[in-house]
Design a protein around this motif. Structure first.
Motif, PDB file in Angstrom:
ATOM      1  N   PHE A   1       0.748  -1.262   0.139  1.00  0.00           N
ATOM      2  CA  PHE A   1       0.072  -0.093   0.035  1.00  0.00           C
ATOM      3  C   PHE A   1       0.935   1.298   0.103  1.00  0.00           C
ATOM      4  O   PHE A   1       0.705   2.399  -0.749  1.00  0.00           O
ATOM      5  N   ARG A   2       1.848   1.235   0.881  1.00  0.00           N
ATOM      6  CA  ARG A   2       2.623   2.433   1.067  1.00  0.00           C
ATOM      7  C   ARG A   2       3.581   2.825  -0.118  1.00  0.00           C
ATOM      8  O   ARG A   2       3.554   3.733  -1.005  1.00  0.00           O
ATOM      9  N   ALA A   3       3.943   1.738  -0.996  1.00  0.00           N
ATOM     10  CA  ALA A   3       4.676   1.553  -2.167  1.00  0.00           C
ATOM     11  C   ALA A   3       3.801   2.117  -3.328  1.00  0.00           C
ATOM     12  O   ALA A   3       4.193   3.013  -4.076  1.00  0.00           O
ATOM     13  N   ARG A   4       2.722   1.724  -3.367  1.00  0.00           N
ATOM     14  CA  ARG A   4       1.752   1.998  -4.571  1.00  0.00           C
ATOM     15  C   ARG A   4       1.281   3.416  -4.452  1.00  0.00           C
ATOM     16  O   ARG A   4       1.222   4.183  -5.364  1.00  0.00           O
ATOM     17  N   PHE A   5       1.036   3.991  -3.035  1.00  0.00           N
ATOM     18  CA  PHE A   5       0.462   5.359  -3.146  1.00  0.00           C
ATOM     19  C   PHE A   5       1.645   6.487  -2.549  1.00  0.00           C
ATOM     20  O   PHE A   5       1.173   7.470  -2.060  1.00  0.00           O
ATOM     21  N   ALA A   6       2.778   6.024  -2.555  1.00  0.00           N
ATOM     22  CA  ALA A   6       3.955   6.794  -2.219  1.00  0.00           C
ATOM     23  C   ALA A   6       3.549   8.304  -2.649  1.00  0.00           C
ATOM     24  O   ALA A   6       3.533   8.332  -3.998  1.00  0.00           O
ATOM     25  N   GLY A   7       3.727   9.237  -2.052  1.00  0.00           N
ATOM     26  CA  GLY A   7       3.787  10.549  -2.588  1.00  0.00           C
ATOM     27  C   GLY A   7       2.359  11.224  -2.915  1.00  0.00           C
ATOM     28  O   GLY A   7       2.372  12.386  -3.288  1.00  0.00           O
ATOM     29  N   THR A   8       1.274  10.393  -2.711  1.00  0.00           N
ATOM     30  CA  THR A   8       0.051  10.775  -3.005  1.00  0.00           C
ATOM     31  C   THR A   8      -0.648  10.975  -1.635  1.00  0.00           C
ATOM     32  O   THR A   8      -0.438  10.669  -0.649  1.00  0.00           O
ATOM     33  N   PRO A   9      -2.003  11.935  -1.948  1.00  0.00           N
ATOM     34  CA  PRO A   9      -2.895  11.965  -0.719  1.00  0.00           C
ATOM     35  C   PRO A   9      -3.435  10.535  -0.001  1.00  0.00           C
ATOM     36  O   PRO A   9      -3.637  10.584   1.226  1.00  0.00           O
ATOM     37  N   VAL A  10      -3.389   9.504  -0.915  1.00  0.00           N
ATOM     38  CA  VAL A  10      -4.138   8.383  -0.490  1.00  0.00           C
ATOM     39  C   VAL A  10      -3.154   7.755   0.863  1.00  0.00           C
ATOM     40  O   VAL A  10      -3.862   7.367   1.661  1.00  0.00           O
ATOM     41  N   LYS A  11      -1.898   8.022   0.469  1.00  0.00           N
ATOM     42  CA  LYS A  11      -1.277   7.360   1.478  1.00  0.00           C
ATOM     43  C   LYS A  11      -1.563   7.661   3.079  1.00  0.00           C
ATOM     44  O   LYS A  11      -1.191   6.883   4.047  1.00  0.00           O
ATOM     45  N   ARG A  12      -1.710   8.994   3.181  1.00  0.00           N
ATOM     46  CA  ARG A  12      -1.899   9.559   4.528  1.00  0.00           C
ATOM     47  C   ARG A  12      -3.200   8.721   5.159  1.00  0.00           C
ATOM     48  O   ARG A  12      -3.236   8.973   6.352  1.00  0.00           O
ATOM     49  N   THR A  13      -4.054   8.582   4.298  1.00  0.00           N
ATOM     50  CA  THR A  13      -5.290   7.798   4.939  1.00  0.00           C
ATOM     51  C   THR A  13      -4.894   6.496   5.808  1.00  0.00           C
ATOM     52  O   THR A  13      -5.713   6.165   6.706  1.00  0.00           O
ATOM     53  N   GLY A  14      -3.831   5.763   5.136  1.00  0.00           N
ATOM     54  CA  GLY A  14      -3.365   4.366   5.569  1.00  0.00           C
ATOM     55  C   GLY A  14      -4.232   3.420   4.900  1.00  0.00           C
ATOM     56  O   GLY A  14      -5.440   3.587   4.384  1.00  0.00           O
ATOM     57  N   ARG A  15      -3.508   1.970   5.264  1.00  0.00           N
ATOM     58  CA  ARG A  15      -4.093   0.839   4.258  1.00  0.00           C
ATOM     59  C   ARG A  15      -5.394   0.472   5.205  1.00  0.00           C
ATOM     60  O   ARG A  15      -6.516   0.196   4.195  1.00  0.00           O
ATOM     61  N   ALA A  16      -5.621   0.639   6.534  1.00  0.00           N
ATOM     62  CA  ALA A  16      -6.834   0.023   6.802  1.00  0.00           C
ATOM     63  C   ALA A  16      -7.990   0.922   6.458  1.00  0.00           C
ATOM     64  O   ALA A  16      -9.210   0.320   6.135  1.00  0.00           O
ATOM     65  N   ARG A  17      -8.279   2.175   6.407  1.00  0.00           N
ATOM     66  CA  ARG A  17      -9.160   3.028   5.997  1.00  0.00           C
ATOM     67  C   ARG A  17      -9.520   2.653   4.361  1.00  0.00           C
ATOM     68  O   ARG A  17     -10.666   2.430   4.039  1.00  0.00           O
ATOM     69  N   PHE A  18      -8.484   2.620   3.559  1.00  0.00           N
ATOM     70  CA  PHE A  18      -8.435   2.367   2.139  1.00  0.00           C
ATOM     71  C   PHE A  18      -9.086   0.848   1.901  1.00  0.00           C
ATOM     72  O   PHE A  18      -9.911   0.964   1.152  1.00  0.00           O
ATOM     73  N   LEU A  19      -8.568   0.003   2.660  1.00  0.00           N
ATOM     74  CA  LEU A  19      -9.272  -1.205   2.280  1.00  0.00           C
ATOM     75  C   LEU A  19     -10.731  -1.311   2.741  1.00  0.00           C
ATOM     76  O   LEU A  19     -11.475  -2.223   2.200  1.00  0.00           O
ATOM     77  N   ARG A  20     -11.118  -0.522   3.647  1.00  0.00           N
ATOM     78  CA  ARG A  20     -12.283  -0.495   4.213  1.00  0.00           C
ATOM     79  C   ARG A  20     -13.257   0.034   3.075  1.00  0.00           C
ATOM     80  O   ARG A  20     -14.362  -0.422   2.612  1.00  0.00           O
TER      81      ARG A  20
END
Length: 378
Positions: A275-294
């Motif tokens: 997750f961190r690698a895929r969204f590195a440098g984007t706003p998505v990364k700040r939300t975190g994996r758990a919220r994103f996978l939710r």
């Protein structure tokens, strides 16, 4: 200064003063009193500074507001029909705008300071600064019925930054509201987040729910979220002013094509490192994996694609309770026959147990913490 701003990629520049929005304290107080900030408690923090620029920095004499056209080159709503794909808000398909714009503001501020010796501070959505009302006061556009800034040149796809300075600069004049009787942005909202024109209730806003909200998303919003896995562009994309926006390809922030419509099956398989690698440098990364996978699991549950049930089934054992709970919901939607009769014996999280109870007792009032969430999931 305007020439230098253009060279840096800004599409608009205008100047206002710290006293330009005298009604802002009352407007902000009414919004907070209504509870429309949802779980964004930081909106009430330092509220005096947020409502009055001179309280934030008493030395400020002028405020330079700048905007970058971040509009998409393709229809951002087309992905909503591809139910096996995730819809990521246009702004989040790019490098984090906080980093991009702040660097540009500092460079432009250096030019301003060198010319007049003035002190200055730069802000990009990281301090108690109400960018949209200030931008409207400066004449960059007007706040539309969805509360976002609308411009005759750029439409609704604005990213804003501010320079507070001790320099006395000539003010620009605001322009009038050009929304007229149009209400497309209000009617486009899938969750009814606008109680009325110019009023936003974040408790019902998909952008808030999928980005800022930390816990399970209340059941009454899940189907309306569709396949929106991060943010929502609906109320921006339908604005008629977008068709008059001038083309500013050179000023656009570069989008990452792989984030335009990623496969839900790929997103569901992201562990924390991936997750961190895929969204590195984007706003998505700040939300975190758990919220994103939710969010991804809500999209999977809405997909109608039984082939995706395997992803939800696998995530029933995820380390994050937030993910496990949404996996129960998604699997119950797609393939209830594959959902075990009861939760694992070692499952103790109350929200996850509430999801199991709801899945096995459809139509029965929810048990556990989610029952109290109602239409205010924060």
């Amino acid at each position: 200064m305007e020439e230098r701003a253009r060279a840096l990629g800004f599409d608009a520049l205008a100047v206002t003063g710290p006293e330009a929005v005298p009604e802002l304290p009352g407007r902000l107080a009414a919004w907070l009193d209504a509870g429309h900030q949802a779980g964004m408690g930081w909106m009430a923090d330092r509220v005096a500074e947020r409502a009055a620029p001179a309280t934030l920095w008493p030395a400020v004499r002028s405020i330079v507001m700048l905007g970058i056209n971040a509009g998409p080159q393709e229809d951002p709503l087309a992905v909503l029909a591809a139910r096996d794909r995730g819809a990521i808000a246009v702004y989040a398909q790019r490098r984090d705008y906080h980093d991009v714009i702040k660097g540009k503001l500092k460079e432009l501020g250096g030019v301003l300071a060198a010319r007049g010796g003035a002190d200055l501070k730069v802000f990009v959505d990281t301090a108690p600064v109400m960018e949209k009302p200030l931008a409207a006061a400066a004449g960059l556009g007007w706040q539309g019925k969805n509360t976002l800034l609308v411009s005759r040149e750029v439409g609704t796809w604005f990213l804003l930054g501010a320079i507070y300075t001790t320099a006395e600069l000539p003010r620009d004049a605001p322009i009038g509201d050009r929304c007229g009787s149009c209400r497309r942005c209000l009617d486009a909202c899938p969750t009814g987040a606008f109680p009325g024109p110019y009023r936003l209730d974040a408790n019902r806003c998909i952008a808030y729910l999928t980005i800022e909200h930390a816990g399970p998303i209340a059941p009454e919003f899940r189907e309306a979220i569709g396949n929106r896995v991060f943010g929502c562009d609906d109320c921006l994309a339908v604005c008629p002013w977008n068709k008059f926006a001038r083309d500013a390809r050179e000023a656009r922030l570069a989008a990452r094509r792989e984030l335009a419509a990623p496969a839900l099956s790929d997103l569901a398989r992201l562990d924390d490192a991936a997750f961190r690698a895929r969204f590195a440098g984007t706003p998505v990364k700040r939300t975190g994996r758990a919220r994103f996978l939710r969010n991804v699991l809500i999209a999977i549950g809405n997909s109608g694609d039984r082939a995706l049930a395997a992803e939800a089934e696998r995530l029933l054992a995820d380390p994050a309770p937030l993910v496990r709970g949404m996996a129960v919901w998604a699997l119950a939607r797609l393939a209830p026959d594959r959902l075990p009769a009861s939760p694992p014996a070692d499952e103790t999280d109350p929200d996850v147990l509430a999801e199991w109870h709801a899945a096995r007792n459809p139509g029965v009032s929810r048990a556990g913490p989610l029952a109290a969430a109602g239409q205010r999931p924060a």
